[in-house]
Motif scaffolding. Structure first.
Motif, PDB file in Angstrom:
ATOM      1  N   LYS A   1      26.627  93.048  11.187  1.00  0.00           N
ATOM      2  CA  LYS A   1      27.416  94.209  10.796  1.00  0.00           C
ATOM      3  C   LYS A   1      27.889  94.053   9.359  1.00  0.00           C
ATOM      4  CE  LYS A   1      28.219  97.307  14.103  1.00  0.00           C
ATOM      5  NZ  LYS A   1      28.079  98.754  13.914  1.00  0.00           N
ATOM      6  N   VAL A   2      27.821  95.138   8.583  1.00  0.00           N
ATOM      7  CA  VAL A   2      28.389  95.134   7.241  1.00  0.00           C
ATOM      8  C   VAL A   2      29.898  95.290   7.377  1.00  0.00           C
ATOM      9  CG1 VAL A   2      28.502  96.326   5.030  1.00  0.00           C
ATOM     10  CG2 VAL A   2      26.303  96.053   6.190  1.00  0.00           C
ATOM     11  N   LEU A   3      30.636  94.344   6.802  1.00  0.00           N
ATOM     12  CA  LEU A   3      32.090  94.306   6.984  1.00  0.00           C
ATOM     13  C   LEU A   3      32.854  94.979   5.858  1.00  0.00           C
ATOM     14  CD1 LEU A   3      32.392  90.579   8.156  1.00  0.00           C
ATOM     15  CD2 LEU A   3      32.146  92.633   9.572  1.00  0.00           C
ATOM     16  N   MET A   4      32.424  94.757   4.626  1.00  0.00           N
ATOM     17  CA  MET A   4      33.140  95.317   3.483  1.00  0.00           C
ATOM     18  C   MET A   4      32.280  95.223   2.233  1.00  0.00           C
ATOM     19  SD  MET A   4      35.868  92.325   2.359  1.00  0.00           S
ATOM     20  CE  MET A   4      36.216  93.130   0.798  1.00  0.00           C
ATOM     21  N   LEU A   5      32.777  95.826   1.174  1.00  0.00           N
ATOM     22  CA  LEU A   5      32.152  95.727  -0.141  1.00  0.00           C
ATOM     23  C   LEU A   5      33.205  95.238  -1.118  1.00  0.00           C
ATOM     24  CD1 LEU A   5      29.816  96.364  -2.184  1.00  0.00           C
ATOM     25  CD2 LEU A   5      30.879  98.612  -2.448  1.00  0.00           C
ATOM     26  N   GLY A   6      32.867  94.216  -1.887  1.00  0.00           N
ATOM     27  CA  GLY A   6      33.774  93.715  -2.913  1.00  0.00           C
ATOM     28  C   GLY A   6      33.015  93.525  -4.211  1.00  0.00           C
ATOM     29  N   TYR A   7      33.703  92.985  -5.211  1.00  0.00           N
ATOM     30  CA  TYR A   7      33.074  92.747  -6.513  1.00  0.00           C
ATOM     31  C   TYR A   7      33.350  91.324  -6.960  1.00  0.00           C
ATOM     32  CZ  TYR A   7      32.290  97.738  -6.647  1.00  0.00           C
ATOM     33  OH  TYR A   7      31.851  99.001  -6.343  1.00  0.00           O
ATOM     34  N   MET A   8      32.368  90.745  -7.593  1.00  0.00           N
ATOM     35  CA  MET A   8      32.500  89.368  -8.062  1.00  0.00           C
ATOM     36  C   MET A   8      32.123  89.268  -9.527  1.00  0.00           C
ATOM     37  SD  MET A   8      30.887  86.933  -5.100  1.00  0.00           S
ATOM     38  CE  MET A   8      31.754  86.607  -3.577  1.00  0.00           C
ATOM     39  N   ASN A   9      32.846  88.393 -10.240  1.00  0.00           N
ATOM     40  CA  ASN A   9      32.369  87.950 -11.543  1.00  0.00           C
ATOM     41  C   ASN A   9      31.843  86.523 -11.359  1.00  0.00           C
ATOM     42  OD1 ASN A   9      34.679  86.399 -11.309  1.00  0.00           O
ATOM     43  ND2 ASN A   9      35.791  87.414 -12.964  1.00  0.00           N
ATOM     44  N   SER A  10      31.440  85.894 -12.421  1.00  0.00           N
ATOM     45  CA  SER A  10      30.836  84.560 -12.290  1.00  0.00           C
ATOM     46  C   SER A  10      31.826  83.546 -11.732  1.00  0.00           C
ATOM     47  CB  SER A  10      30.299  84.090 -13.647  1.00  0.00           C
ATOM     48  OG  SER A  10      31.341  84.037 -14.603  1.00  0.00           O
ATOM     49  N   GLU A  11      33.110  83.687 -12.107  1.00  0.00           N
ATOM     50  CA  GLU A  11      34.113  82.741 -11.616  1.00  0.00           C
ATOM     51  C   GLU A  11      34.344  82.900 -10.111  1.00  0.00           C
ATOM     52  OE1 GLU A  11      34.554  84.679 -14.286  1.00  0.00           O
ATOM     53  OE2 GLU A  11      34.460  83.167 -15.893  1.00  0.00           O
TER      54      GLU A  11
ATOM     55  N   MET B   1      21.382  80.174  -9.055  1.00  0.00           N
ATOM     56  CA  MET B   1      21.297  81.608  -8.788  1.00  0.00           C
ATOM     57  C   MET B   1      21.568  82.367 -10.083  1.00  0.00           C
ATOM     58  SD  MET B   1      23.316  83.838  -5.886  1.00  0.00           S
ATOM     59  CE  MET B   1      22.682  82.804  -4.589  1.00  0.00           C
ATOM     60  N   ASN B   2      20.547  83.033 -10.576  1.00  0.00           N
ATOM     61  CA  ASN B   2      20.658  83.717 -11.871  1.00  0.00           C
ATOM     62  C   ASN B   2      21.116  85.164 -11.701  1.00  0.00           C
ATOM     63  OD1 ASN B   2      19.735  81.443 -13.378  1.00  0.00           O
ATOM     64  ND2 ASN B   2      17.644  81.916 -12.706  1.00  0.00           N
ATOM     65  N   VAL B   3      22.402  85.327 -11.496  1.00  0.00           N
ATOM     66  CA  VAL B   3      22.975  86.666 -11.343  1.00  0.00           C
ATOM     67  C   VAL B   3      23.170  87.284 -12.718  1.00  0.00           C
ATOM     68  CG1 VAL B   3      24.863  88.009 -10.373  1.00  0.00           C
ATOM     69  CG2 VAL B   3      24.173  85.853  -9.286  1.00  0.00           C
ATOM     70  N   ASP B   4      22.747  88.528 -12.872  1.00  0.00           N
ATOM     71  CA  ASP B   4      22.898  89.225 -14.151  1.00  0.00           C
ATOM     72  C   ASP B   4      24.252  89.931 -14.180  1.00  0.00           C
ATOM     73  OD1 ASP B   4      22.695  90.554 -16.513  1.00  0.00           O
ATOM     74  OD2 ASP B   4      20.736  91.445 -16.105  1.00  0.00           O
ATOM     75  N   PHE B   5      25.281  89.218 -14.628  1.00  0.00           N
ATOM     76  CA  PHE B   5      26.623  89.786 -14.709  1.00  0.00           C
ATOM     77  C   PHE B   5      26.779  90.692 -15.925  1.00  0.00           C
ATOM     78  CE2 PHE B   5      27.405  85.914 -12.181  1.00  0.00           C
ATOM     79  CZ  PHE B   5      28.109  86.456 -11.117  1.00  0.00           C
ATOM     80  N   ASN B   6      25.795  90.734 -16.803  1.00  0.00           N
ATOM     81  CA  ASN B   6      25.918  91.505 -18.039  1.00  0.00           C
ATOM     82  C   ASN B   6      25.434  92.946 -17.926  1.00  0.00           C
ATOM     83  OD1 ASN B   6      26.932  89.262 -19.510  1.00  0.00           O
ATOM     84  ND2 ASN B   6      24.840  88.436 -19.650  1.00  0.00           N
ATOM     85  N   LYS B   7      24.899  93.327 -16.768  1.00  0.00           N
ATOM     86  CA  LYS B   7      24.430  94.706 -16.607  1.00  0.00           C
ATOM     87  C   LYS B   7      25.583  95.699 -16.609  1.00  0.00           C
ATOM     88  CE  LYS B   7      19.889  94.402 -14.482  1.00  0.00           C
ATOM     89  NZ  LYS B   7      19.043  94.794 -13.336  1.00  0.00           N
ATOM     90  N   ASN B   8      26.732  95.240 -16.125  1.00  0.00           N
ATOM     91  CA  ASN B   8      27.920  96.094 -16.128  1.00  0.00           C
ATOM     92  C   ASN B   8      28.874  95.598 -17.206  1.00  0.00           C
ATOM     93  OD1 ASN B   8      27.214  97.741 -13.817  1.00  0.00           O
ATOM     94  ND2 ASN B   8      27.606  95.928 -12.573  1.00  0.00           N
ATOM     95  N   PRO B   9      29.494  96.519 -17.940  1.00  0.00           N
ATOM     96  CA  PRO B   9      30.372  96.120 -19.045  1.00  0.00           C
ATOM     97  C   PRO B   9      31.564  95.277 -18.611  1.00  0.00           C
ATOM     98  CG  PRO B   9      30.545  98.486 -18.584  1.00  0.00           C
ATOM     99  CD  PRO B   9      29.370  97.982 -17.821  1.00  0.00           C
ATOM    100  N   ASN B  10      31.978  95.417 -17.340  1.00  0.00           N
ATOM    101  CA  ASN B  10      33.124  94.622 -16.864  1.00  0.00           C
ATOM    102  C   ASN B  10      32.708  93.266 -16.314  1.00  0.00           C
ATOM    103  OD1 ASN B  10      31.911  95.406 -14.474  1.00  0.00           O
ATOM    104  ND2 ASN B  10      33.578  96.766 -13.827  1.00  0.00           N
ATOM    105  N   GLY B  11      31.395  92.986 -16.305  1.00  0.00           N
ATOM    106  CA  GLY B  11      30.920  91.689 -15.840  1.00  0.00           C
ATOM    107  C   GLY B  11      31.006  91.480 -14.352  1.00  0.00           C
ATOM    108  N   LEU B  12      31.084  92.567 -13.596  1.00  0.00           N
ATOM    109  CA  LEU B  12      31.201  92.477 -12.146  1.00  0.00           C
ATOM    110  C   LEU B  12      29.913  92.932 -11.467  1.00  0.00           C
ATOM    111  CD1 LEU B  12      34.763  94.010 -11.617  1.00  0.00           C
ATOM    112  CD2 LEU B  12      34.152  91.591 -11.816  1.00  0.00           C
ATOM    113  N   VAL B  13      29.622  92.322 -10.335  1.00  0.00           N
ATOM    114  CA  VAL B  13      28.503  92.770  -9.510  1.00  0.00           C
ATOM    115  C   VAL B  13      29.021  93.057  -8.107  1.00  0.00           C
ATOM    116  CG1 VAL B  13      26.775  91.481 -10.828  1.00  0.00           C
ATOM    117  CG2 VAL B  13      27.832  90.428  -8.810  1.00  0.00           C
ATOM    118  N   PRO B  14      28.435  94.060  -7.427  1.00  0.00           N
ATOM    119  CA  PRO B  14      28.857  94.336  -6.049  1.00  0.00           C
ATOM    120  C   PRO B  14      28.405  93.235  -5.104  1.00  0.00           C
ATOM    121  CG  PRO B  14      27.027  95.775  -6.672  1.00  0.00           C
ATOM    122  CD  PRO B  14      27.425  95.022  -7.906  1.00  0.00           C
ATOM    123  N   ALA B  15      29.261  92.951  -4.122  1.00  0.00           N
ATOM    124  CA  ALA B  15      28.965  91.940  -3.105  1.00  0.00           C
ATOM    125  C   ALA B  15      29.146  92.578  -1.731  1.00  0.00           C
ATOM    126  CB  ALA B  15      29.893  90.739  -3.258  1.00  0.00           C
ATOM    127  N   VAL B  16      28.029  92.778  -1.045  1.00  0.00           N
ATOM    128  CA  VAL B  16      28.048  93.336   0.305  1.00  0.00           C
ATOM    129  C   VAL B  16      28.300  92.192   1.284  1.00  0.00           C
ATOM    130  CG1 VAL B  16      26.722  94.563   2.067  1.00  0.00           C
ATOM    131  CG2 VAL B  16      26.428  95.157  -0.345  1.00  0.00           C
TER     132      VAL B  16
END
Length: 200
Positions: A24-34, A1-16
């Motif tokens: 049902k959408v339960l929450m929104l969080g953020y993930m880095n590659s780790e 899975m080629n996630v582009d973590f470099n688009k944001n300076p903090n290296g995080l992407v939103p995770a719905v």
């Protein structure tokens, strides 16, 4: 899975986070590659906490974990849709979702129709409402109407008039929803039975 973590300076992407069964959408969080890697390895959804500045597995203290089912990457490769089976409430405030919604299955218009039927039964004048008037005649009449509509569906299925077949099918479904409520059930109860029969 080629996630582009470099688009944001903090290296995080939103995770719905979405319930795999109810959607049902339960929450929104953020993930880095780790966090993504750990989620995949452990099958427990793990985020990068922006307040704690560390990896954080949902439910590590409360026990209300999110069991990983599936991960999808969006078209821009910079956000994730994660389907889960939640254990307990998702929000830290004790609610099912972070938007204070019940995490229950919805069938769109059909669920709206079930609510309308219930409202007519409870509040409507039986002289003005077809639903209320039929219910006032008792469960035998409701069941009889379902039987009549089922016969009409069978008759129209043997003909070539698709419009009539769909009309009768709609009548059958409508009256079946009424019969379910007359027996104290909703469509969800039938779906639960079907799910229990699903071959794994």
């Amino acid at each position: 899975m080629n996630v582009d973590f470099n688009k944001n300076p903090n290296g995080l992407v939103p995770a719905v986070i979405q319930d795999a069964s109810t959607n049902k959408v339960l929450m929104l969080g953020y993930m880095n590659s780790e966090a993504l890697k750990k989620s995949i390895e452990t099958k427990l959804v793990t985020f990068f906490s922006r307040t704690k500045q560390r990896l954080w597995t949902k439910g590590e203290e409360s026990g209300n974990v999110l069991n990983l089912v599936d991960i999808k990457l969006d078209c821009d490769s910079d956000s994730l849709l994660i389907k889960v089976n939640p254990k307990g409430p998702t929000c830290h405030k004790g609610t099912d979702t972070c938007w204070n919604e019940e995490n229950k299955q919805s069938y769109g218009f059909i669920s709206k129709l079930e609510t309308t039927i219930a409202s007519r039964i409870e509040n409507a004048d039986s002289e003005k409402s077809y639903v209320a008037s039929l219910f006032a005649k008792g469960i035998n009449k409701v069941a009889q109407k379902v039987g009549e509509e089922a016969v009409e569906v069978v008759i129209e299925a043997k003909d070539n008039n698709d419009g009539l077949f769909l009309d009768e099918s709609a009548d059958l479904l409508f009256h079946y929803l009424m019969l379910l409520q007359a027996k104290g059930f909703r469509l969800n109860n039938v779906v639960d039975v079907l799910k229990s029969r699903e071959k794994k």
